[in-house]
Design an enzyme around this catalytic site. Structure first.
Site, PDB file in Angstrom:
ATOM      1  N   SER A  30     -82.178  -1.225 -34.511  1.00 32.44           N
ATOM      2  CA  SER A  30     -83.609  -1.347 -34.776  1.00 32.44           C
ATOM      3  C   SER A  30     -84.326  -1.104 -33.452  1.00 32.44           C
ATOM      4  CB  SER A  30     -83.949  -2.744 -35.274  1.00 32.44           C
ATOM      5  OG  SER A  30     -83.102  -3.096 -36.338  1.00 32.44           O
ATOM      6  N   HIS A  61     -82.824   0.967 -42.379  1.00 31.09           N
ATOM      7  CA  HIS A  61     -81.664   1.596 -41.743  1.00 31.09           C
ATOM      8  C   HIS A  61     -81.262   2.812 -42.566  1.00 31.09           C
ATOM      9  CE1 HIS A  61     -80.286  -1.777 -38.965  1.00 31.09           C
ATOM     10  NE2 HIS A  61     -81.263  -2.324 -39.660  1.00 31.09           N
ATOM     11  N   HIS A  83     -73.235  -3.755 -41.197  1.00 28.59           N
ATOM     12  CA  HIS A  83     -73.169  -5.126 -40.685  1.00 28.59           C
ATOM     13  C   HIS A  83     -72.160  -5.956 -41.478  1.00 28.59           C
ATOM     14  CE1 HIS A  83     -77.180  -3.583 -39.659  1.00 28.59           C
ATOM     15  NE2 HIS A  83     -77.111  -4.338 -38.595  1.00 28.59           N
ATOM     16  N   TYR A  85     -72.525  -8.924 -42.478  1.00 31.75           N
ATOM     17  CA  TYR A  85     -73.169  -9.713 -43.539  1.00 31.75           C
ATOM     18  C   TYR A  85     -73.392  -8.925 -44.824  1.00 31.75           C
ATOM     19  CZ  TYR A  85     -77.477  -7.477 -41.839  1.00 31.75           C
ATOM     20  OH  TYR A  85     -78.413  -6.560 -41.460  1.00 31.75           O
ATOM     21  N   GLU A  86     -73.192  -7.614 -44.763  1.00 33.63           N
ATOM     22  CA  GLU A  86     -73.342  -6.822 -45.987  1.00 33.63           C
ATOM     23  C   GLU A  86     -72.155  -7.010 -46.926  1.00 33.63           C
ATOM     24  OE1 GLU A  86     -75.442  -2.863 -45.337  1.00 33.63           O
ATOM     25  OE2 GLU A  86     -74.918  -3.411 -43.292  1.00 33.63           O
ATOM     26  N   ALA A 113     -81.409  -4.703 -31.984  1.00 31.72           N
ATOM     27  CA  ALA A 113     -82.502  -5.652 -31.808  1.00 31.72           C
ATOM     28  C   ALA A 113     -81.871  -7.031 -31.803  1.00 31.72           C
ATOM     29  CB  ALA A 113     -83.508  -5.528 -32.936  1.00 31.72           C
ATOM     30  N   MET A 211     -76.770  -9.758 -34.937  1.00 34.92           N
ATOM     31  CA  MET A 211     -75.832  -9.732 -36.064  1.00 34.92           C
ATOM     32  C   MET A 211     -74.964  -8.473 -36.070  1.00 34.92           C
ATOM     33  SD  MET A 211     -78.549 -10.991 -38.961  1.00 34.92           S
ATOM     34  CE  MET A 211     -79.777 -12.252 -38.580  1.00 34.92           C
ATOM     35  N   SER A 212     -74.806  -7.852 -34.904  1.00 33.15           N
ATOM     36  CA  SER A 212     -74.007  -6.614 -34.854  1.00 33.15           C
ATOM     37  C   SER A 212     -73.340  -6.517 -33.490  1.00 33.15           C
ATOM     38  CB  SER A 212     -74.918  -5.401 -35.075  1.00 33.15           C
ATOM     39  OG  SER A 212     -75.852  -5.283 -34.005  1.00 33.15           O
ATOM     40  N   ASN A 235     -87.837 -10.597 -30.701  1.00 33.80           N
ATOM     41  CA  ASN A 235     -88.483 -11.895 -30.947  1.00 33.80           C
ATOM     42  C   ASN A 235     -87.777 -12.956 -30.124  1.00 33.80           C
ATOM     43  OD1 ASN A 235     -86.311 -11.260 -33.198  1.00 33.80           O
ATOM     44  ND2 ASN A 235     -86.328 -13.475 -32.898  1.00 33.80           N
ATOM     45  N   HIS A 247     -87.695 -10.160 -41.139  1.00 36.22           N
ATOM     46  CA  HIS A 247     -87.134  -8.842 -40.841  1.00 36.22           C
ATOM     47  C   HIS A 247     -88.257  -7.841 -40.568  1.00 36.22           C
ATOM     48  CE1 HIS A 247     -84.389  -5.482 -40.847  1.00 36.22           C
ATOM     49  NE2 HIS A 247     -85.015  -4.911 -41.850  1.00 36.22           N
TER      50      HIS A 247
HETATM   51  N1  HPA Z   1     -81.413 -13.682 -34.540  1.00 36.05           N
HETATM   52  C1  HPA Z   1     -80.404 -12.900 -34.951  1.00 36.05           C
HETATM   53  N2  HPA Z   1     -80.497 -11.585 -35.040  1.00 36.05           N
HETATM   54  C2  HPA Z   1     -81.657 -11.011 -34.694  1.00 36.05           C
HETATM   55  C3  HPA Z   1     -82.761 -11.763 -34.259  1.00 36.05           C
HETATM   56  C4  HPA Z   1     -82.624 -13.181 -34.176  1.00 36.05           C
HETATM   57  O1  HPA Z   1     -83.548 -13.925 -33.802  1.00 36.05           O
HETATM   58  N3  HPA Z   1     -83.763 -10.889 -34.002  1.00 36.05           N
HETATM   59  C5  HPA Z   1     -83.281  -9.651 -34.258  1.00 36.05           C
HETATM   60  N4  HPA Z   1     -82.009  -9.709 -34.678  1.00 36.05           N
END
Ligand code: HPA
Length: 275
Positions: A30, A61, A83, A85-86, A113, A211-212, A235, A247
Site C-alpha cells: 500500500s 490490491h 496475505h 490472513y486471507e 504500509a 500484516m505482511s 498511521n 483500511h
Molecule cells: N497495524 C497492522 N498493520 C497495519 C497497520 C497497523 O496499525 N497500518 C497499516 N498496516
C-alpha cells in the site's frame, strides 16, 4: 501436490512469457500500488492466468506481475501481494517470492504500509527496515525443506543487507526525504492490534507493525536473496492515537505519500543498478 510441485508448475506456466530475466523483485505494498503506472511496462502477467497461484482478495490490491526496466534495472514487480490472513497456508503466501527467485531475481525489495509503534514516528513517515520479528506468524519454512532452494536451518543474522541499508540512507539524503529506521513486526491480522498488543510489540523492540513482509523475507533469505525493505507508516498503531483505524484511512494516507515513496524507491533502484 507438494509446495515444491506447485512452485514448479507455476514456473512452467510463466517461464515462456518473461520478457527478460529480472535482476530485482519489487513487492508493491500500500502506498506504492500505482508505482507501475510510472514506469515503462514491458509485460504484465495476471496472477489469475497462472494456475495454482494464490490470489489477493484485498480491496485496493491488484493482482499481477509487472515487468519493467526501472532505471535500467530489469525488474519484476508484484502489484498486489498475498496475505496470511486471507486464509492461504504460509507456503502459498510465499510462493510468489519463490517464483520471482526462480525467474532469476537475486534481490528482493519489500515495501508495505505499517502502523507506527515507535513514539517518535508520525503518520506519513518512511521507515527503512533494519530487522524484523516474524515469530507471531508461522514460518513459511515449516515442512519438508526444499533443498534446491536453501538449507534446512538458514542463518537470519542479516536479513536486510547492510550495503542496501547504506544505499537507502544515501538515497533519502540525496532526495531530502526524511527517513526513519526500525524493526518491523508481523502480526497475522486481519484485525488491527489492541493497545495492549502494541505495548507488547514495543516492549519486544518493534518500531512498526504490519500484516505482511516478514514471512516473505524469511522465505527469500532462505533462498539467499539479497533483501531490502521500506515501510510506509500510514498511521500510528492502536493506543498511540485517539483515532480508530480503518483500511480506508490507511489507503488514503498511503496515496498521499505515494510521490515521495516512489521517488525514494526509484533512486534506491538506480543506485543498486550502478553497483
Ligand atoms: N497495524 C497492522 N498493520 C497495519 C497497520 C497497523 O496499525 N497500518 C497499516 N498496516
Amino acid at each position: 501436490m507438494t509446495s515444491e510441485e506447485k512452485l514448479n508448475r507455476c514456473y512452467e506456466a510463466v517461464k515462456e512469457r518473461l520478457p527478460f530475466v529480472p535482476k530485482l523483485a519489487l513487492i508493491l505494498g500500500s502506498g506504492l500500488g500505482d508505482y507501475a503506472e510510472h514506469v515503462t511496462v514491458e509485460k504484465t502477467i495476471p496472477y489469475e492466468s497462472i494456475e495454482g497461484f494464490p490470489r489477493s482478495t484485498v480491496a485496493g490490491h491488484k493482482g499481477q506481475f509487472v515487468f519493467a526496466k526501472v532505471e535500467g534495472v530489469p525488474t519484476v514487480m508484484m502489484q498486489g501481494r498475498v496475505h496470511y490472513y486471507e486464509g492461504y497456508p504460509m507456503q502459498d503466501v510465499v510462493l510468489p517470492v519463490r517464483l520471482m527467485k526462480k525467474m532469476g531475481a537475486e534481490i528482493l525489495f519489500l515495501t508495505n504500509a505499517a502502523g507506527g509503534v515507535n513514539e517518535n514516528f508520525h503518520a506519513g513517515d518512511l521507515m527503512m527496515i533494519t530487522d524484523q520479528i516474524s515469530s507471531f506468524v508461522p514460518s513459511p519454512l515449516i515442512g519438508a525443506n526444499m533443498d534446491d532452494l536453501g538449507p534446512r536451518f538458514p542463518d537470519m543474522s542479516e536479513i536486510y543487507r547492510r550495503e542496501y541499508r547504506e544505499i537507502i540512507r544515501e538515497s533519502s539524503k540525496s532526495l531530502n526525504i526524511e527517513l526513519q529506521e526500525g524493526i518491523y513486526l508481523q502480526f497475522t491480522g486481519p484485525a488491527y492490534e489492541s493497545p495492549a498488543e502494541i505495548r507488547m510489540a514495543r516492549t519486544l523492540g518493534a518500531d512498526a507493525v504490519g500484516m505482511s513482509t516478514a514471512c516473505e523475507a524469511v522465505a527469500a533469505n532462505h533462498m539467499g536473496m539479497k533483501i531490502l525493505g521500506i515501510s510506509f507508516i500510514s498511521n500510528l498503531a492502536a493506543g498511540l492515537s485517539t483515532q480508530p483505524l480503518s483500511h480506508k484511512e490507511v489507503q488514503e494516507a498511503a496515496d498521499l505519500a505515494a510521490p515521495k515513496f516512489r521517488a525514494l524507491v526509484t533512486e534506491v533502484i538506480r543506485r543498486i543498478g550502478e553497483q
